[in-house]
Enzyme design. Structure first.
Site, PDB file in Angstrom:
ATOM      1  N   HIS A   1       0.821  -1.212  -0.096  1.00 45.41           N
ATOM      2  CA  HIS A   1       0.117  -0.040  -0.043  1.00 45.41           C
ATOM      3  C   HIS A   1       0.971   1.300   0.192  1.00 45.41           C
ATOM      4  O   HIS A   1       0.411   2.398  -0.668  1.00 45.41           O
ATOM      5  CB  HIS A   1      -0.942  -0.040   1.265  1.00 45.41           C
ATOM      6  CG  HIS A   1      -2.037  -1.054   1.133  1.00 45.41           C
ATOM      7  ND1 HIS A   1      -3.317  -0.855   0.935  1.00 45.41           N
ATOM      8  CD2 HIS A   1      -1.923  -2.290   1.241  1.00 45.41           C
ATOM      9  CE1 HIS A   1      -4.096  -1.918   0.844  1.00 45.41           C
ATOM     10  NE2 HIS A   1      -3.169  -3.097   0.768  1.00 45.41           N
TER      11      HIS A   1
ATOM     12  N   ASP B   1      -6.141   5.674   1.309  1.00 47.27           N
ATOM     13  CA  ASP B   1      -6.478   4.686   1.052  1.00 47.27           C
ATOM     14  C   ASP B   1      -7.609   3.806   1.582  1.00 47.27           C
ATOM     15  O   ASP B   1      -8.126   3.884   2.579  1.00 47.27           O
ATOM     16  CB  ASP B   1      -5.207   3.568   1.909  1.00 47.27           C
ATOM     17  CG  ASP B   1      -4.966   2.173   1.280  1.00 47.27           C
ATOM     18  OD1 ASP B   1      -6.058   1.533   1.155  1.00 47.27           O
ATOM     19  OD2 ASP B   1      -3.842   1.744   0.897  1.00 47.27           O
TER      20      ASP B   1
END
Ligand code: UDP
Length: 445
Positions: free
Chosen positions: A22, A110
């Site tokens: 990520h 995110d």
């Protein structure tokens, strides 16, 4: 005020989730945003970071409330602890900036952290959700969330708009009936922008369908510029790593190998194979008789069979972490045996490397299906009835890609996807334009 001045005064905060898969895409996206002029701050938790280089953007640390994540900790527990502490420190950070001359206008977060949208809304910022998985996988979650696809599946297959018919083994593991956690996408109904790390031509029909439902934009692949458009000169690697690596020794080893002669093997930062599977893989690599570079994270080293390293030292190199992009771009690498994490998949496509898919869970299974049957850039290892990928099967797949006629076809296809990835991020390309429009819309909002 001129547009240039307005852009440079616009402050975008980017909140990323603390795992390697990520960090990389959100860091790269931050760099691309910064190249368009706005001030960009990447907000990261206090996990250990090696090689922190992110010159064009600011970095702010927020508290995650715990020391470095332990490998055995369940993701759900970690996410919940992280949510409680990080949402509080994120709010404090945004408030600190709003008292300065650099008040943030928008929070890009995110999609693993939907709670960030509430923090943004509460403090008067717009929010943009950033997906680090494919659009196809998100469409599957979306349809489950909307009730259009019922789980557990009746029968063995799911038929969805703009997708190949998917068998139970191709669906993301989170919705295969073993887990009920399918509600994560409900926050999308309140989000102004939804960004995907993918590119239009890679998932054209799926993207078009999703765009008819929600305001989405493809902005990827988020691979450093020097591997694609070469417009951002100092953008050569991800620069923020959670793992220590010895880059030089990997590249020096590859330099001694012939063109296309090495199988690069890696399962990313989280996947964990059992001892039996590690042994099958080890002996499959040995039986294939090719050169290989295998990434085995430090915590998994004890699962390597005894004698394996001595028996294969002439042909193989086992490392605990490597500069994956540099490795994939090296001419010695002929194929990538991968777990099909989304970043690894996109990196292989962007660098034109064919794949052997050995997915484990989450979105990897769906990515593997697309690798084999939609983009036609690889083969998937067929597991036995116990779910183990056997050494004979692994050897066969390696030979098929490295030696067979089908392998050549897949290399050609992979090169084509590389050209389309370059086109997407180069000036005038779809992702390039989508990022520009995103910045313009922020200015006007
Ligand atoms: N990676 C790396 N060195 C390694 C193995 C992986 O730099 O030895 C990077 C890889 O380039 C990718 C990320 O780690 O960007 C892994 O992300 P992915 O989505 O493929 O898998 P995850 O770790 O999330 O399962």
């Amino acid at each position: 005020m001129k547009r240039g001045e307005r852009v440079s005064e616009t402050h975008i905060m980017v909140l990323r989730y603390p795992s390697q898969g990520h960090i990389n895409p959100m860091l790269q996206f931050s760099r691309r945003l910064a190249s368009k002029g706005p001030r960009v701050t990447l907000v990261i938790p206090t996990a250990s970071i090696y090689n922190a280089q992110a010159s064009s953007i600011n970095i702010e640390i927020i508290c995650e409330g715990l020391e470095k994540r332990k490998e055995e900790e369940r993701t759900e527990d970690y996410v919940e602890r992280f949510r409680m502490v990080a949402s509080q420190s994120l709010a404090e950070l945004i408030e600190k900036h709003s008292r300065s001359s650099h008040s943030a206008k928008i929070l890009v977060y995110d999609s693993f952290m939907p709670w960030a949208q509430d923090v943004a809304t509460r403090l008067g910022l717009d929010g943009a959700a950033f997906f680090t998985q494919s659009c196809a996988v998100s469409v599957i979650y979306y349809l489950v969330n909307q009730g259009a696809l019922n789980m557990p599946l009746e029968g063995e297959v799911a038929s969805m708009p703009w997708m190949p018919v998917l068998c139970i083994n191709d669906l993301p593991s989170i919705i295969d009936g073993k887990s009920s956690d399918t509600t994560a996408l409900s926050f999308l109904l309140k989000v102004k922008w939804i960004l995907f790390n993918t590119y239009d031509k890679l998932e054209d029909e799926v993207i078009n369908w999703m765009a008819s439902q929600r305001p989405i934009r493809a902005i990827g692949p988020t691979v450093p510029s020097m591997y694609l458009d070469k417009m951002l000169e100092d953008d050569r690697d991800y620069g923020l790593s959670l793992f220590k690596q010895n880059a030089d020794s990997c590249i020096t080893w590859l330099d001694t190998k012939g063109s296309g002669s090495v199988v690069y093997v890696s399962f990313g930062s989280m996947a964990s194979q059992g001892k039996e599977q590690m042994e099958e893989l080890a002996w499959g690599l040995r039986k294939s008789n090719t050169h290989f570079m295998w990434v085995v994270r430090e915590s998994k080293e004890k699962k390597i069979p005894s004698n394996f390293l001595e028996e294969t030292s002439e042909r193989g190199l086992v490392v605990s972490w490597c500069p994956q992009l540099e490795v994939l771009a090296h001419k010695a690498v002929g194929c990538f045996l991968t777990h099909c994490g989304w970043n690894s998949t996109l990196e292989a496509l962007s660098l034109g490397v064919p794949m052997i898919a050995m997915p484990q869970f989450l979105d990897q299974t769906t990515n593997a299906r697309f690798v084999e049957d939609v983009w036609r850039v690889g083969v998937r290892v067929k597991a036995d009835e116990k779910g183990i990928d056997k050494k004979e099967e692994i050897e066969m797949c390696i030979r098929e890609i490295m030696e067979g006629e089908r392998g050549n076809e897949m290399k050609t296809n992979a090169q084509r996807w590389r050209e389309l990835a370059k086109e997407a991020v180069t000036e005038g390309g779809s992702s390039f334009k989508n990022i520009e429009e995103f910045v313009t819309e922020i200015l006007c909002s």
